[in-house]
Design an enzyme around this catalytic site. Structure first.
Site, PDB file in Angstrom:
ATOM      1  N   GLU A   2     -10.240  -4.781 -20.364  1.00 36.79           N
ATOM      2  CA  GLU A   2     -10.362  -6.186 -19.949  1.00 36.79           C
ATOM      3  C   GLU A   2      -9.071  -6.980 -20.105  1.00 36.79           C
ATOM      4  OE1 GLU A   2     -13.938  -8.041 -21.354  1.00 36.79           O
ATOM      5  OE2 GLU A   2     -15.121  -6.249 -20.933  1.00 36.79           O
ATOM      6  N   VAL A   8      -4.630  -7.429 -19.835  1.00 36.91           N
ATOM      7  CA  VAL A   8      -3.611  -7.280 -18.788  1.00 36.91           C
ATOM      8  C   VAL A   8      -2.745  -6.057 -19.118  1.00 36.91           C
ATOM      9  CG1 VAL A   8      -1.622  -8.357 -17.670  1.00 36.91           C
ATOM     10  CG2 VAL A   8      -3.578  -9.757 -18.341  1.00 36.91           C
ATOM     11  N   GLY A  26       0.793  -1.232   0.000  1.00 35.21           N
ATOM     12  CA  GLY A  26       0.000   0.000   0.000  1.00 35.21           C
ATOM     13  C   GLY A  26       0.824   1.281   0.000  1.00 35.21           C
ATOM     14  N   SER A  27       2.054   1.221  -0.503  1.00 36.54           N
ATOM     15  CA  SER A  27       2.851   2.454  -0.526  1.00 36.54           C
ATOM     16  C   SER A  27       2.262   3.461  -1.521  1.00 36.54           C
ATOM     17  CB  SER A  27       4.322   2.164  -0.833  1.00 36.54           C
ATOM     18  OG  SER A  27       4.481   1.757  -2.167  1.00 36.54           O
ATOM     19  N   HIS A  87       1.682   0.932 -13.271  1.00 33.67           N
ATOM     20  CA  HIS A  87       2.463  -0.251 -13.639  1.00 33.67           C
ATOM     21  C   HIS A  87       3.941   0.132 -13.803  1.00 33.67           C
ATOM     22  CE1 HIS A  87       3.185  -4.197 -15.318  1.00 33.67           C
ATOM     23  NE2 HIS A  87       3.867  -3.634 -16.291  1.00 33.67           N
TER      24      HIS A  87
HETATM   25  C1  GRF Z   1       3.630  -1.269  -7.315  1.00 34.80           C
HETATM   26  O1  GRF Z   1       4.964  -1.335  -7.644  1.00 34.80           O
HETATM   27  C2  GRF Z   1       2.756  -1.277  -8.551  1.00 34.80           C
HETATM   28  O2  GRF Z   1       3.420  -0.837  -9.671  1.00 34.80           O
HETATM   29  C3  GRF Z   1       2.411  -2.710  -8.760  1.00 34.80           C
HETATM   30  O3  GRF Z   1       2.370  -3.270  -7.482  1.00 34.80           O
HETATM   31  C4  GRF Z   1       3.200  -2.523  -6.587  1.00 34.80           C
HETATM   32  C5  GRF Z   1       2.397  -2.220  -5.364  1.00 34.80           C
HETATM   33  O4  GRF Z   1       3.091  -1.556  -4.378  1.00 34.80           O
HETATM   34  N1  GRF Z   1       1.199  -2.803  -9.540  1.00 34.80           N
HETATM   35  P1  GRF Z   1       2.322  -0.897  -3.154  1.00 34.80           P
HETATM   36  O5  GRF Z   1       1.374  -1.942  -2.593  1.00 34.80           O
HETATM   37  O6  GRF Z   1       1.612   0.320  -3.646  1.00 34.80           O
HETATM   38  O7  GRF Z   1       3.403  -0.561  -2.164  1.00 34.80           O
END
Ligand code: GRF
Length: 205
Positions: free
Chosen positions: A141, A143, A13-14, A108
């Protein structure tokens, strides 16, 4: 203007934390945080910020379409106008995507369409690319296949310790995702009439 978003998490959840910190004094409210896992640190971060949370684990409802229907309803009841996937590690079912069509974004750690899916940083290192980056895109829809909203490129730092490289991607994510949300909330994002892949962004500077 007041604009409500819902954030979906599965882990650390950063990115959620970056949104909480960046949007604190804005007119954008994080109205709800949903997690696919009960043990996600993101849930604790949301609770600490006083945000309503709920866990939607497939362990409790293995029918994904049903789970996603309940999730979409829960978000709608909270007035969520934009769904932000911040490290949400599951694919949403077509029913959910149709219900929130054009109103779901994802972050992403790659310059899409290069390296979609899981392990994109490892794939980039393995491939030996010189330039990497972060993408915020609308979710369809497929990836990581929806229209690109924002991208930031940088020279890929090769460190012995991959966690140092990862941190670099995360710093960029933590800037790019809140910026994308602010742009959408301000009505500065639209799809090109001739090319629905092309996202037009009015400058925010
Ligand atoms: C992030 O690096 C994001 O790009 C990917 O998953 C990771 C999640 O990190 N989809 P966080 O949970 O937000 O710390």
């Amino acid at each position: 203007m007041s604009f409500s978003i819902g954030v979906l998490v599965s882990g650390e959840g950063s990115n959620l934390q970056a949104l909480i910190d960046d949007l604190r004094d804005s007119e954008i409210e994080i109205a709800a945080v949903a997690s696919s896992r009960a043990d996600a640190r993101g849930v604790q971060r949301a609770e600490a910020a006083g945000i309503e949370t709920r866990v939607f684990a497939l362990a409790d409802e293995p029918d994904r379409a049903k789970r996603d229907e309940t999730l979409a309803g829960w978000l709608e009841e909270r007035g969520v106008e934009l769904v932000v996937l911040a490290g949400f590690m599951e694919l949403l079912t077509p029913g959910f995507i149709r219900r929130y069509a054009g109103r779901i974004v994802n972050v992403h750690p790659a310059l899409l369409p290069a390296f979609p899916g899981l392990g994109s940083i490892e794939q980039a290192l393995e491939y030996g690319v010189k330039v990497a980056g972060v993408t915020v895109h609308f979710v369809d829809e497929g990836v990581d296949s929806g229209p690109v909203l924002l991208q930031e490129a940088f020279e890929l730092p090769y460190h012995r310790d991959i966690s140092v490289t990862r941190r670099h991607f995360q710093e960029v994510e933590h800037r790019l995702l809140p910026r994308a949300v602010r742009l959408i909330a301000a009505g500065r994002v639209s799809l090109d009439g001739d090319n629905p892949r092309l996202v037009r962004v009015e400058a925010d500077g």
